[in-house]
Design a protein around this motif. Structure first.
Motif, PDB file in Angstrom:
ATOM      1  N   MET A 157       0.825  -1.206   0.000  1.00 26.31           N
ATOM      2  CA  MET A 157       0.000   0.000   0.000  1.00 26.31           C
ATOM      3  C   MET A 157       0.857   1.253   0.000  1.00 26.31           C
ATOM      4  O   MET A 157       0.559   2.234  -0.695  1.00 26.31           O
ATOM      5  N   GLN A 158       1.970   1.220   0.800  1.00 20.65           N
ATOM      6  CA  GLN A 158       2.850   2.380   0.794  1.00 20.65           C
ATOM      7  C   GLN A 158       3.469   2.595  -0.588  1.00 20.65           C
ATOM      8  O   GLN A 158       3.539   3.724  -1.081  1.00 20.65           O
ATOM      9  N   ASP A 159       3.930   1.489  -1.201  1.00 23.14           N
ATOM     10  CA  ASP A 159       4.521   1.614  -2.538  1.00 23.14           C
ATOM     11  C   ASP A 159       3.506   2.139  -3.542  1.00 23.14           C
ATOM     12  O   ASP A 159       3.822   3.022  -4.362  1.00 23.14           O
ATOM     13  N   LYS A 160       2.314   1.600  -3.489  1.00 21.49           N
ATOM     14  CA  LYS A 160       1.298   2.035  -4.449  1.00 21.49           C
ATOM     15  C   LYS A 160       0.844   3.464  -4.177  1.00 21.49           C
ATOM     16  O   LYS A 160       0.551   4.222  -5.122  1.00 21.49           O
ATOM     17  N   ASP A 161       0.786   3.833  -2.891  1.00 21.44           N
ATOM     18  CA  ASP A 161       0.464   5.221  -2.580  1.00 21.44           C
ATOM     19  C   ASP A 161       1.534   6.164  -3.119  1.00 21.44           C
ATOM     20  O   ASP A 161       1.232   7.218  -3.723  1.00 21.44           O
ATOM     21  N   GLN A 162       2.814   5.773  -2.916  1.00 21.63           N
ATOM     22  CA  GLN A 162       3.894   6.592  -3.449  1.00 21.63           C
ATOM     23  C   GLN A 162       3.855   6.644  -4.980  1.00 21.63           C
ATOM     24  O   GLN A 162       4.052   7.703  -5.582  1.00 21.63           O
ATOM     25  N   LEU A 163       3.604   5.474  -5.605  1.00 22.90           N
ATOM     26  CA  LEU A 163       3.520   5.429  -7.063  1.00 22.90           C
ATOM     27  C   LEU A 163       2.364   6.278  -7.573  1.00 22.90           C
ATOM     28  O   LEU A 163       2.517   7.048  -8.549  1.00 22.90           O
ATOM     29  N   THR A 164       1.215   6.161  -6.898  1.00 26.46           N
ATOM     30  CA  THR A 164       0.055   6.947  -7.317  1.00 26.46           C
ATOM     31  C   THR A 164       0.324   8.444  -7.161  1.00 26.46           C
ATOM     32  O   THR A 164       0.021   9.246  -8.059  1.00 26.46           O
ATOM     33  N   GLN A 165       0.926   8.808  -6.006  1.00 26.66           N
ATOM     34  CA  GLN A 165       1.220  10.218  -5.774  1.00 26.66           C
ATOM     35  C   GLN A 165       2.257  10.735  -6.769  1.00 26.66           C
ATOM     36  O   GLN A 165       2.134  11.854  -7.307  1.00 26.66           O
ATOM     37  N   GLN A 166       3.289   9.874  -7.026  1.00 30.43           N
ATOM     38  CA  GLN A 166       4.307  10.286  -7.994  1.00 30.43           C
ATOM     39  C   GLN A 166       3.719  10.441  -9.393  1.00 30.43           C
ATOM     40  O   GLN A 166       4.025  11.402 -10.105  1.00 30.43           O
ATOM     41  N   MET A 167       2.861   9.477  -9.796  1.00 30.20           N
ATOM     42  CA  MET A 167       2.225   9.592 -11.108  1.00 30.20           C
ATOM     43  C   MET A 167       1.331  10.819 -11.183  1.00 30.20           C
ATOM     44  O   MET A 167       1.293  11.517 -12.212  1.00 30.20           O
ATOM     45  N   GLN A 168       0.602  11.101 -10.085  1.00 31.61           N
ATOM     46  CA  GLN A 168      -0.246  12.284 -10.081  1.00 31.61           C
ATOM     47  C   GLN A 168       0.583  13.561 -10.137  1.00 31.61           C
ATOM     48  O   GLN A 168       0.237  14.508 -10.865  1.00 31.61           O
ATOM     49  N   ASP A 169       1.730  13.569  -9.420  1.00 35.31           N
ATOM     50  CA  ASP A 169       2.614  14.734  -9.484  1.00 35.31           C
ATOM     51  C   ASP A 169       3.216  14.885 -10.874  1.00 35.31           C
ATOM     52  O   ASP A 169       3.314  16.005 -11.404  1.00 35.31           O
ATOM     53  N   ASP A 170       3.637  13.745 -11.463  1.00 32.19           N
ATOM     54  CA  ASP A 170       4.196  13.818 -12.827  1.00 32.19           C
ATOM     55  C   ASP A 170       3.153  14.302 -13.820  1.00 32.19           C
ATOM     56  O   ASP A 170       3.455  15.111 -14.716  1.00 32.19           O
ATOM     57  N   THR A 171       1.927  13.804 -13.659  1.00 31.74           N
ATOM     58  CA  THR A 171       0.857  14.260 -14.548  1.00 31.74           C
ATOM     59  C   THR A 171       0.598  15.756 -14.374  1.00 31.74           C
ATOM     60  O   THR A 171       0.416  16.497 -15.351  1.00 31.74           O
ATOM     61  N   GLY A 172       0.608  16.202 -13.091  1.00 36.59           N
ATOM     62  CA  GLY A 172       0.437  17.637 -12.860  1.00 36.59           C
ATOM     63  C   GLY A 172       1.573  18.456 -13.460  1.00 36.59           C
ATOM     64  O   GLY A 172       1.340  19.522 -14.047  1.00 36.59           O
ATOM     65  N   THR A 173       2.815  17.939 -13.308  1.00 41.54           N
ATOM     66  CA  THR A 173       3.956  18.639 -13.910  1.00 41.54           C
ATOM     67  C   THR A 173       3.832  18.703 -15.426  1.00 41.54           C
ATOM     68  O   THR A 173       4.073  19.740 -16.055  1.00 41.54           O
ATOM     69  N   ASN A 174       3.430  17.557 -16.013  1.00 42.07           N
ATOM     70  CA  ASN A 174       3.262  17.519 -17.474  1.00 42.07           C
ATOM     71  C   ASN A 174       2.150  18.459 -17.926  1.00 42.07           C
ATOM     72  O   ASN A 174       2.275  19.143 -18.958  1.00 42.07           O
ATOM     73  N   MET A 175       1.062  18.490 -17.153  1.00 41.47           N
ATOM     74  CA  MET A 175      -0.021  19.401 -17.512  1.00 41.47           C
ATOM     75  C   MET A 175       0.412  20.856 -17.345  1.00 41.47           C
ATOM     76  O   MET A 175       0.030  21.734 -18.144  1.00 41.47           O
ATOM     77  N   GLY A 176       1.237  21.135 -16.312  1.00 38.78           N
ATOM     78  CA  GLY A 176       1.770  22.485 -16.169  1.00 38.78           C
ATOM     79  C   GLY A 176       2.670  22.862 -17.339  1.00 38.78           C
ATOM     80  O   GLY A 176       2.604  23.987 -17.848  1.00 38.78           O
ATOM     81  N   GLN A 177       3.508  21.905 -17.757  1.00 32.89           N
ATOM     82  CA  GLN A 177       4.343  22.162 -18.926  1.00 32.89           C
ATOM     83  C   GLN A 177       3.494  22.353 -20.170  1.00 32.89           C
ATOM     84  O   GLN A 177       3.791  23.203 -21.024  1.00 32.89           O
ATOM     85  N   ARG A 178       2.427  21.550 -20.259  1.00 35.07           N
ATOM     86  CA  ARG A 178       1.516  21.688 -21.391  1.00 35.07           C
ATOM     87  C   ARG A 178       0.846  23.065 -21.382  1.00 35.07           C
ATOM     88  O   ARG A 178       0.695  23.717 -22.434  1.00 35.07           O
ATOM     89  N   LEU A 179       0.457  23.533 -20.200  1.00 37.10           N
ATOM     90  CA  LEU A 179      -0.129  24.871 -20.094  1.00 37.10           C
ATOM     91  C   LEU A 179       0.874  25.935 -20.515  1.00 37.10           C
ATOM     92  O   LEU A 179       0.509  26.916 -21.182  1.00 37.10           O
ATOM     93  N   SER A 180       2.157  25.723 -20.134  1.00 36.82           N
ATOM     94  CA  SER A 180       3.188  26.678 -20.558  1.00 36.82           C
ATOM     95  C   SER A 180       3.342  26.679 -22.077  1.00 36.82           C
ATOM     96  O   SER A 180       3.469  27.746 -22.707  1.00 36.82           O
TER      97      SER A 180
END
Length: 483
Positions: free
Chosen positions: A122-145
């Protein structure tokens, strides 16, 4: 047991083996205690249930036993004697207990490992989910730029295109105004040609004025044609500019909509109220481009707009050159025509003055020749009486008698006088005829001079009228399209 989104990595997650005891059949009590949970958006899985549990057994007493509860049973019943040989021994009982203990320890050990691995998973998957969500947010921020960058580029290019289009539209209007301004001078030049056709006689010549007027008319028409053709090219370029503007505006509108949507998606959080499940949305692929083609589409629109602006700038520069050249050419030709008019008017004026001088002299000569004719007539009339006297004397002396009819000196003088007076009369009469002929020539010359003078006066009047018509000519600012 199988966890969603992972592969089975622990040994306890494999097929479960029995721990010395047969697997009991679950009862309704377990179904009521453990409700099935379905994870939305994924395939339904049976919820986890313990595979080992205790079965509560109950013995239902018979009616005889219920009735004889207080009776003490016999030590050994005859009917159960044979069953004594089928009972387990204490050793079997102890061994069963040991086996039960080991099975319990095994189950507890397995459950502990399962709990530890589950927490770690659960910890690994929580970290993976959070990391994927952060990466997606970063990518969307770059996309907005990226979208914001292309939006700024499109807005900048659209503003420059609109500025160039307005300048091109002004250039077209200037060309149309300049072409309209040349209509007045063209009509004046044509009217001058038509008026000069009213010249008479010898003055109807193909002079420098007529040559310059014809050249001026041709030049005005040529300048109008050049300006109209350039205006048509500018009109076509305006259509291309409008197409490029429409493409930029549509792309900018799409970028604004995409920026709004992506910004809204970027601001979504796990605690947002607008989030919900959309089953099967990850299987729908409605995309029509990739990042390379997406960027190339806007880049192509900007390049098309830049090409349109470059062509528009060339047309504006060409328009300036055309208006400047045509204005200079028309002014030069207008000046040359006016100089030719002035020179021609001066020539006609000089000829007219000379004709008037000759006419005055001719009139003076006519007056003098008329006086001479009158004097000659009087002189001829004055010679008639002396001739009569001389002839009468000769006629009287012819009547002298006989020897007195002598050719004496008086007779000779009288004859000489008659012949002399006769010759004088013949000479005077011939001079009178010559004078009369000269008078006729002078009168004829006078009529010719008067006619030629009227012709010159007509030509002078026409050219002066044409010059009065040509006093107004459009100024240079109006010839280059400024009103």
């Amino acid at each position: 047991m199988e966890f969603l989104g992972t592969s089975q990595t622990a040994s306890y997650c494999g097929p479960k083996k029995s721990c010395l005891f047969p697997e009991p059949v679950p009862t309704s009590t377990m179904q009521d205690s453990y409700q099935t949970y379905y994870l939305p958006g994924y395939r339904y899985l049976n919820s986890w249930r313990p595979s080992l549990f205790y079965k509560v057994s109950s013995t239902i007493p018979s009616s005889d036993e219920r009735g004889n509860v207080s009776l003490r049973p016999p030590t050994i019943l005859p009917s159960l004697r044979t069953a004594l040989y089928a009972r387990y021994s204490p050793r079997d009982w102890n061994q069963a207990n040991q086996v039960q203990f080991k099975g319990s320890e095994c189950c507890r050990h397995w459950a502990g490992r399962l709990n530890a691995d589950s927490l770690r998973l659960m910890q690994d998957k929580d970290q993976l989910t959070q990391q994927m969500q952060d990466d997606t947010g970063t990518n969307m921020g770059q996309r907005l730029s990226d979208i914001e960058f292309w939006r700024s580029e499109l807005i900048y290019e659209l503003q420059r295109l609109l500025t160039e289009t307005r300048a091109l539209d002004i250039a077209k209007k200037r060309l149309e105004c300049a072409a309209d301004e040349t209509e007045g001078p063209l009509k004046v030049a044509l009217e001058c040609l038509y008026n000069r056709e009213k010249r008479m006689g010898i003055d109807l010549v193909h002079d420098d004025v007529e040559k310059n007027l014809i050249k001026e008319v041709d030049m005005f028409k040529s300048c109008q044609e050049r300006m109209r053709k350039l205006a048509e090219r500018i009109d076509q370029q305006l259509g291309i500019n409008r197409d490029a503007q429409h493409a930029l505006e549509r792309d900018l509108s799409d970028k604004s909509s995409a920026h709004f949507i992506d910004e809204k998606c970027y601001n979504l959080r796990n605690t947002s109220d607008s989030i919900k499940f959309y089953h099967g949305i990850e299987k729908i692929d409605g995309t029509v481009s990739v990042p390379q083609t997406w960027a190339k589409f806007s880049d192509d629109n900007i390049r098309n707009s830049q090409n349109a602006r470059a062509n528009s700038a060339k047309l504006c520069e060409e328009m300036e050159n055309v208006l400047e050249n045509t204005s200079e050419e028309m002014w030069k030709q207008y000046t040359d025509t006016n100089l030719a008019f002035d020179h021609r008017i001066s020539e006609i004026g000089d000829i007219k003055n000379k004709l008037q001088a000759h006419l005055a002299k001719t009139l003076q000569e006519i007056f003098q020749i008329e006086n001479t004719i009158m004097l000659l007539e009087r002189s001829i009339m004055a010679k008639e009486c002396p001739l009569k006297v001389a002839q009468t004397r000769l006629e009287g002396r012819t009547r002298r008698p006989n020897i007195e009819l002598c050719c004496d000196i008086p007779q000779f003088k009288l004859i000489n006088e008659v012949f002399t007076i006769g010759d004088t009369l013949q000479t005077l009469k011939q001079r009178l005829r010559d004078a009369q002929d000269t008078l006729q020539l002078l009168v004829l010359n006078k009529s010719r001079l008067e006619h030629d003078l009227s012709v010159k006066a007509n030509s002078f009047f026409i050219d002066k009228k044409c010059m009065d018509m040509r006093k107004t000519f459009p100024s240079t600012p109006r010839l280059i399209g400024y009103t």
